[in-house]
Design a protein around this motif. Structure first.
Motif, PDB file in Angstrom:
ATOM      1  N   ASN B 173       0.917  -1.437   0.126  1.00 25.71           N
ATOM      2  CA  ASN B 173      -0.060  -0.364  -0.157  1.00 25.71           C
ATOM      3  C   ASN B 173       1.106   1.450  -0.067  1.00 25.71           C
ATOM      4  OD1 ASN B 173      -2.649   0.970   0.447  1.00 25.71           O
ATOM      5  ND2 ASN B 173      -1.729   2.244   1.722  1.00 25.71           N
ATOM      6  N   MET B 175       3.797   1.530  -1.560  1.00 24.31           N
ATOM      7  CA  MET B 175       4.139   1.742  -3.248  1.00 24.31           C
ATOM      8  C   MET B 175       3.131   2.714  -3.580  1.00 24.31           C
ATOM      9  SD  MET B 175       7.456   0.550  -3.015  1.00 24.31           S
ATOM     10  CE  MET B 175       7.065   0.157  -0.748  1.00 24.31           C
ATOM     11  N   TYR B 176       1.713   2.447  -3.303  1.00 19.67           N
ATOM     12  CA  TYR B 176       0.712   2.913  -4.147  1.00 19.67           C
ATOM     13  C   TYR B 176       0.871   4.098  -3.716  1.00 19.67           C
ATOM     14  CZ  TYR B 176      -1.426  -1.972  -4.754  1.00 19.67           C
ATOM     15  OH  TYR B 176      -2.136  -3.355  -4.590  1.00 19.67           O
ATOM     16  N   ASP B 177       0.990   4.910  -2.830  1.00 22.45           N
ATOM     17  CA  ASP B 177       0.885   5.588  -1.936  1.00 22.45           C
ATOM     18  C   ASP B 177       1.890   6.691  -2.307  1.00 22.45           C
ATOM     19  OD1 ASP B 177       0.012   8.101   0.220  1.00 22.45           O
ATOM     20  OD2 ASP B 177       1.637   7.414   1.518  1.00 22.45           O
ATOM     21  N   SER B 179       3.451   6.539  -5.233  1.00 21.51           N
ATOM     22  CA  SER B 179       2.997   6.099  -6.767  1.00 21.51           C
ATOM     23  C   SER B 179       2.015   7.784  -7.140  1.00 21.51           C
ATOM     24  CB  SER B 179       2.353   4.976  -7.523  1.00 21.51           C
ATOM     25  OG  SER B 179       1.974   5.097  -8.504  1.00 21.51           O
TER      26      SER B 179
END
Lengths: 257, 257
Positions: B173, B175-177, B179
């Protein structure tokens, strides 16, 4: 409509299959490895070559699915055909084709491709950039044949998008890889993790990743963090990753309470 | 059947709602914050308390959804009821209850919970550990009421599982943040990333994460990596993460070609 693929990896394979499914003729596949060219050519009902001098000259589109450095050296060797020249690279500028031809562009599908996993392109964002309006229209029509989500995007934004995708996809997958390695050490099947992984991915459709963040790092659970670090004592690399990400999550959420 | 929740965070909220939906009575919610206790109690049609001395003594199950250090200090203050005492912590040993009561256990749902996102428990793995066979059967029956995937797992394996989940969920999550933060800088909506994120999550059902790895790090695309590092020059934290993960992916795939 005739297409030639220069390159035979994951992107060429999946894009080639998507085009073929829409009735587009894949005329030829080039790879410097004859066997790789042959494998993909068979899947696409195409001819194959491993010498760039044998390139078919009358195709409508030439798709370069090559890594950055290889694209450059390959372009140097090509006697440029009149068809539209297109690369598929997220971080490669459209300017690579400048001075070589006037009809060129970029066709970047934002997805992770593996040779042995079929992909439905319908929902995949395809980012288009073109040397002129005519090329742009032709690339958009081609993209719309396979996808409902086409975008016009310049090289600068596409490069940023590609970087963001490395975090959201490549690094995410590596987190899965470390997770699976840790479970294997305890003889636990990675299957147990699937519902959690899917929910983590689904969750950010309705919450921002910042809101969706959970776990010991964000709730400042230092006891749990120490236990985890102790478990990682023999795996210095995963331990370093754990420490860096925990510190960074912690800082981000303290700065933005 | 009557249940008391000690704690009012994400886990207590979602587990409480799942129990309530199956007709289980949530008798009481304790939180040291009166307002948090009240908010959850309203959702669960329960009473609420913020003084542990007011604990209801006749419930069948007491669910502790607290972080590690808080569990310990809370247990010290409790006049132990006769009902079964259960915590929900991935990294907390069952032994926390030892010496305080003879009927205790662990009920660990492997999922990421947020207060404002409803969860279907049907497919969520629930890991059970118990102080004796009778407690084990009662916890299993309770788990099977809400989920089709129950496991018996000891504290050592559960702790490893929890660590693996931090990588597969919390770090993913994050990494999503990162991104999403990078896209925001270019004014690109994070929506564009959803198909890629979902495919990355789906992919590891049919390939191992090791096989599924794509991107510049695994294909040794140094030109792309340098471009990405240049883009991150003003964000030293994300740059450090990029470098460490790229190095680690690279090493893992060179060691296992």
């Amino acid at each position: 409509m005739e297409v030639v693929f220069i390159g035979s990896g994951n992107v060429a394979t999946q894009l080639g299959l998507a085009f073929k499914a829409k009735g587009i003729i894949i005329k030829q596949v080039y790879s410097k490895s004859t066997s790789n060219a042959e494998i993909l050519a068979k899947k696409l009902d195409a001819d194959y070559i491993s010498e760039i001098e044998d390139l078919y000259m009358d195709a409508d589109f030439y798709f370069y699915a090559l890594k950055d450095s290889v694209l450059r050296s390959t372009l140097k060797k090509i006697d440029m055909p009149t068809g539209i020249q297109v690369h598929t690279g997220g971080s490669i500028s459209i300017s690579e084709f400048e001075g070589l031809t006037s009809r060129f562009g970029v066709f970047y599908p934002l997805q992770t491709f593996s040779v042995n996993r079929a992909i439905d392109f319908k929902n995949i964002p395809i980012c288009i950039e073109a040397s002129n309006v005519d090329v742009q229209e032709r690339l958009l029509s081609l993209a719309e044949l396979i996808s409902d989500r086409t975008y016009q995007m310049n090289s600068e934004n596409r490069r940023k998008l590609h970087l963001a995708a490395v975090f959201a996809c490549n690094f995410t997958n590596y987190m899965y890889d470390i997770s699976s390695k840790l479970l294997a050490e305890s003889g636990i099947s990675f299957d147990i993790m699937h519902p959690l992984i899917l929910e983590t991915a689904e969750k950010i459709k309705s919450l921002t990743p910042f809101q969706a963040q959970t776990g010991p790092a964000v709730r400042l659970d230092e006891k749990t963090i120490s236990k985890h670090l102790a478990l990682l004592s023999k795996d210095s690399e995963s331990k370093e990753i754990y420490k860096l990400l925990t510190k960074s999550i912690n800082k981000r959420h303290k700065l933005n309470p």
